[in-house]
Design a protein around this motif. Sequence first.
Motif: not given
Length: 542
Positions: A408-419
């Motif tokens: 398993r590839n534990y995976y996540s994306r964290h977006d910081y929008e409109e900075v």
Amino acid sequence: MAKEIATTPYTDQRPGTSGLRKKVPVFQQRHYVENFVQSIFDCLEDYQGQTLVVGGDGRYYNREAIQTILKIAAANGFGRAVVGRGGILSTPAVSALIRSIKAFGGIVLSASHNPGGPDGDFGIKYNVANGGPAPEKVTDAIYARTREIASFKIEEAPDVDIDALGAAQIGAMRVEIVDSVENYAALMQTLFDFDRIRDAFRAGFTIKFDAMSAVTGPYASAILEGMLGAAPGSVMHGEPLPDFGGHHPDPNLVHAAHLYDLAMSAKAPDLCAASDGDGDRNLIIGRNRFVTPSDSLAILAANAHLAPGYKNGVAGIARSMPTSAAADRVAEKLGIGIYETPTGWKFFGNLLDAGLVTICGEESAGTGSNHVREKDGLWAVLLWLDVLAARKQSVDAIVREHWATYGRNYYSRHDYEEVEADGANALIKTLRDGLPSLKGKTFGALEVRDADDFAYHDPVDGSDSRNQGVRVMFADGSRIVYRLSGTGTAGATLRVYIERYEADPARQFVETQAALADLVALSREIAGIERFTKRNAPSVIT
């Protein structure tokens, strides 16, 4: 009668990874659309008398822009334009139509998963003869032309009734209004076992598909309910609306949280799915099992041979660099090529045309194959349906079996929008400047094996693309990736991708954010995210 009208350039018409995207009021400026469309045509050769496909996702300003494009195309010498009824064509349907009728190219009107409405987003993208987005050399030339354009050509003619099937004329150009769904549905029938899927529905299989009041509604209704026999009401929000009904048409766990809640409830159907504004992204959730886009790509690649259109197997797999390495493990086991490209579907086109790959995917919920040259949300749902019908297992069972086989590839994306753009650019510059000193550093139990700014050499045309994302890679195979997104229209969006591989089946069922907690904290520390963005938490976590 064609006229040539003087104009002055705009300085902000640089296409991003998916064409030119701005707020609607920007496109409504005097000659803004005309300048950009004329610049596209000025950068093309030998299109006189040829066919142009035009369509979009139905968002606000779609209809007005289509009329302008048709009149400019006629004045510039196109012989035929093919338009989806009501101006509706999903992005993958545009690609399929270009390919099936051997059109010269196409113009897609969409801002994909971005919000619509009078104050929402709009976009224009040019697709070339293979059905895929124009390569960088073309978009660079278009941008250069927009900065020097002095006039555009336009036919003086009444608007075309784009709601009525049939033909019309603008100057010397024939305009054909075609059924938006027919060509695409016929293509899907060549790829999947519709009888097998229909039998599964007859046997009680259930689905909820959320079209998010966007372009996929007519396609999903016609195929899922009409051709495959899913129960009436299986398609939610099936009518395309100019403002997407006030929804944010991005099929992620924030904007489609209601689907996740349904899938985790006692009333869960066998499959919950969704697509986005222009129909190229997908969301897959089985009963009690969310499937990450990266895992979905890997699982579909491993099982594609079960569908008739892929019975001879997969030639190779391509993934964008930020996408997890789950697909790499499938490619290794199958003994086929794996290609890591920059973000942007246009980078897959050469690989597909050369026959090097069959299936491609991006972590941002985009998956597709060699049937078109765009990612395709409904295609991914149909392939999942075919795999589920063939294997007669639940989504959860298939995912668990996949992890047991490949890890398993534990995976996540964290977006910081409109900075603030200045802060985001400074963050990336500081990271790049510090790359040489990162290698060999240790942070607790994590040692940095390598750190770079991803560059891609296209094995087909020999082109090079640099500065595609900062990668920090650790000795245990974990990694953190930082890049600025090219799909927003306000400020900047910083995307941070965090990944850890787990081979031990006993450790494959930890909650994702818990499994990645130390890497998440480190991702903020290494980049100084709070200092540069003034944010102490991401806007969206997927």
